[in-house]
Design a protein around this motif. Structure first.
Motif, mmCIF file in Angstrom:
data_model
loop_
_atom_site.group_PDB
_atom_site.id
_atom_site.type_symbol
_atom_site.label_atom_id
_atom_site.label_comp_id
_atom_site.label_asym_id
_atom_site.label_seq_id
_atom_site.Cartn_x
_atom_site.Cartn_y
_atom_site.Cartn_z
ATOM 1 N N LEU A 99 0.935 -1.016 0.028
ATOM 2 C CA LEU A 99 0.204 -0.451 -0.226
ATOM 3 C C LEU A 99 0.240 1.797 -0.582
ATOM 4 N N PRO A 100 0.477 2.437 -1.151
ATOM 5 C CA PRO A 100 1.088 4.127 -0.758
ATOM 6 C C PRO A 100 1.078 3.960 0.093
ATOM 7 N N ASP A 101 1.663 5.471 0.652
ATOM 8 C CA ASP A 101 1.623 6.329 2.186
ATOM 9 C C ASP A 101 0.562 6.748 2.534
ATOM 10 N N ILE A 102 0.164 7.089 3.189
ATOM 11 C CA ILE A 102 -1.275 7.731 3.602
ATOM 12 C C ILE A 102 -1.143 9.189 2.642
ATOM 13 N N ALA A 103 -0.067 9.413 3.087
ATOM 14 C CA ALA A 103 -0.319 10.360 2.825
ATOM 15 C C ALA A 103 0.364 11.128 0.898
ATOM 16 N N CYS A 104 -0.040 10.257 0.092
ATOM 17 C CA CYS A 104 -0.131 10.039 -1.150
ATOM 18 C C CYS A 104 -1.381 9.791 -1.819
ATOM 19 N N PHE A 105 -2.076 9.067 -0.495
ATOM 20 C CA PHE A 105 -3.375 9.200 -0.661
ATOM 21 C C PHE A 105 -4.337 10.213 -0.539
ATOM 22 N N ALA A 106 -3.928 10.641 0.509
ATOM 23 C CA ALA A 106 -4.428 11.789 0.604
ATOM 24 C C ALA A 106 -3.851 13.590 -0.034
ATOM 25 N N TYR A 107 -3.229 12.893 -0.510
ATOM 26 C CA TYR A 107 -2.766 14.441 -1.545
ATOM 27 C C TYR A 107 -3.181 13.807 -3.026
ATOM 28 N N ALA A 108 -3.634 12.740 -3.562
ATOM 29 C CA ALA A 108 -4.725 12.574 -4.790
ATOM 30 C C ALA A 108 -6.077 13.153 -4.668
ATOM 31 N N GLU A 137 -20.121 7.238 -1.135
ATOM 32 C CA GLU A 137 -19.603 7.559 -2.431
ATOM 33 C C GLU A 137 -19.433 8.589 -3.182
ATOM 34 N N ILE A 138 -19.406 9.628 -2.637
ATOM 35 C CA ILE A 138 -19.126 11.069 -2.196
ATOM 36 C C ILE A 138 -18.834 10.833 -1.181
ATOM 37 N N ALA A 139 -16.833 11.193 -0.790
ATOM 38 C CA ALA A 139 -16.229 11.493 0.352
ATOM 39 C C ALA A 139 -15.849 13.038 0.539
ATOM 40 N N GLU A 140 -16.174 13.279 1.543
ATOM 41 C CA GLU A 140 -16.285 14.698 2.302
ATOM 42 C C GLU A 140 -14.848 15.457 2.767
ATOM 43 N N LEU A 141 -14.162 16.413 2.204
ATOM 44 C CA LEU A 141 -12.722 16.460 2.533
ATOM 45 C C LEU A 141 -13.183 17.942 4.062
ATOM 46 N N PRO A 142 -12.483 17.476 5.137
ATOM 47 C CA PRO A 142 -12.698 18.547 6.288
ATOM 48 C C PRO A 142 -11.752 20.132 6.322
ATOM 49 N N TYR A 143 -10.913 19.935 4.782
ATOM 50 C CA TYR A 143 -9.871 21.098 4.856
ATOM 51 C C TYR A 143 -10.342 21.410 3.584
ATOM 52 N N ALA A 144 -10.525 22.975 3.320
ATOM 53 C CA ALA A 144 -10.767 23.683 1.556
ATOM 54 C C ALA A 144 -9.926 23.931 1.160
ATOM 55 N N SER A 145 -8.349 23.143 1.671
ATOM 56 C CA SER A 145 -7.459 22.887 0.439
ATOM 57 C C SER A 145 -6.532 22.706 0.708
ATOM 58 N N LEU A 146 -5.849 21.537 -0.053
ATOM 59 C CA LEU A 146 -4.655 20.715 0.535
ATOM 60 C C LEU A 146 -3.123 21.955 1.120
ATOM 61 N N GLU A 147 -3.308 23.432 0.566
ATOM 62 C CA GLU A 147 -2.714 24.449 2.001
ATOM 63 C C GLU A 147 -2.799 23.892 3.122
ATOM 64 N N GLU A 148 -4.420 23.662 3.848
ATOM 65 C CA GLU A 148 -4.679 23.434 5.105
ATOM 66 C C GLU A 148 -4.709 22.157 5.304
ATOM 67 N N ALA A 149 -4.416 21.247 4.172
ATOM 68 C CA ALA A 149 -4.431 19.744 4.964
ATOM 69 C C ALA A 149 -2.806 19.013 5.043
ATOM 70 N N VAL A 150 -1.599 20.197 5.113
ATOM 71 C CA VAL A 150 -0.438 19.499 4.995
ATOM 72 C C VAL A 150 -0.224 18.740 6.381
ATOM 73 N N GLU A 151 -0.198 19.809 7.268
ATOM 74 C CA GLU A 151 0.207 19.596 8.441
ATOM 75 C C GLU A 151 -1.129 18.556 9.173
ATOM 76 N N PRO A 152 -1.745 18.269 9.007
ATOM 77 C CA PRO A 152 -2.831 17.232 9.391
ATOM 78 C C PRO A 152 -2.622 15.660 8.917
ATOM 79 N N ILE A 153 -2.263 16.128 7.226
ATOM 80 C CA ILE A 153 -1.986 14.593 6.485
ATOM 81 C C ILE A 153 -0.505 14.315 7.194
#
Length: 283
Positions: A199-208, A259-275
């Motif tokens: 399995l790839p790293d969770i960070a790579c999946f979250a980036y995608a 089948e529609i997943a929601e992301l709690p952060y508005a952008s990748l920039e905001e999600a970097v630290e949680p990722i």
């Protein structure tokens, strides 16, 4: 097979050292494209100054810096700097595949079908494929030869330069997706390539999810299951459900069973630290 469609050859290696150095400089405050090019060129694998500078320009393009005179750090750069080397190389390989249609085509039409379904690439008969894949030598072992990949690329993209397909396999090897080994045969030895990633790293999946599949904070899971992320990392579609569950545990995704997943952060920039936090917790 239908008429071959034109496709630019993969002209550059992964250049992970140069890419990570550029990301580090950007996150450290360097903004001048010229100095970033110089730093990248020193770490590329080109044999001449011109080749190294060309490779460095590709590194900057792949990292989204482009031709702007002044650059700024993005979420991608912050992720690369914060990840361990194995995960950073996975993410970088995914970023390269997004920008290189030949590499994406190889994993989509050859490697993923072969390794996950034992399917022959579209447009080749089983006998034709077996003949170029070391006459079936690797079929029991579950590996594929460079010759088999090169023949597909020749037919599909009208590219006869074998160095481009060797380069593609090296990129996947350096990204930790493929391994390789020699096997003996009557006429000598032949190298076979096989999956090693799991399995790839969770960070790579979250980036995608954020950078590729998100639309106003919502992700269609069927698009992820059928998309490049699954094809590149040689996954079965159900692996996406497992990764969504892991992402949900780390607070990176809401309602993972929908089948529609929601992301709690508005952008990748905001999600970097949680990722990055999720990455550290999964290690």
């Amino acid at each position: 097979m239908t008429h071959a469609s034109r496709c630019p050859a993969l002209a550059q290696e992964l250049h992970s050292g140069a890419s990570l150095r550029v990301a580090e400089l950007l996150c450290g405050g360097e903004t001048d494209r010229g100095r970033l090019l110089e730093a990248a060129a020193a770490l590329t694998e080109g044999r001449t100054p011109t080749a190294r500078r060309r490779a460095a320009a590709t590194v900057l393009t792949r990292l989204g810096v482009g031709r702007r005179r002044m650059a700024r750090p993005l979420g991608l750069h912050r992720l690369l700097v914060g990840l361990d080397l194995r995960a950073a190389r996975q993410l970088l390989t995914y970023v390269v595949a997004l920008r290189e249609p030949m590499l994406a085509g190889i994993v989509d039409e050859v490697l993923h079908p072969y390794f996950t379904e034992r399917a022959t690439p579209r447009g080749m008969t089983t006998e034709e494929f077996s003949a170029v894949n070391a006459n079936g030598l690797f079929e029991v072992a579950g590996a594929i030869t460079h010759a088999a990949v090169a023949e597909f690329v020749r037919r599909r993209y009208a590219l006869r330069d074998a160095s481009a397909t060797r380069r593609a396999l090296r990129v996947l090897g350096k990204g930790g997706i493929l391994g390789s080994a020699w096997m003996s045969r009557a006429s000598g030895r032949c190298r076979g390539h096989f999956p090693v990633i799991g399995l790839p790293d969770i960070a790579c999946f979250a980036y995608a999810l954020h950078a590729v599949y998100a639309d106003e904070g919502r992700v269609r899971v069927d698009r992820v299951r059928a998309g490049l992320f699954v094809r590149l990392f040689l996954l079965r579609p159900i692996a996406v459900d497992y990764l969504l569950a892991r992402a949900h545990e780390h607070g990176l995704v809401r309602n993972p069973r929908s089948e529609i997943a929601e992301l709690p952060y508005a952008s990748l920039e905001e999600a970097v630290e949680p990722i990055l936090h999720a990455h550290r917790m999964e290690r």
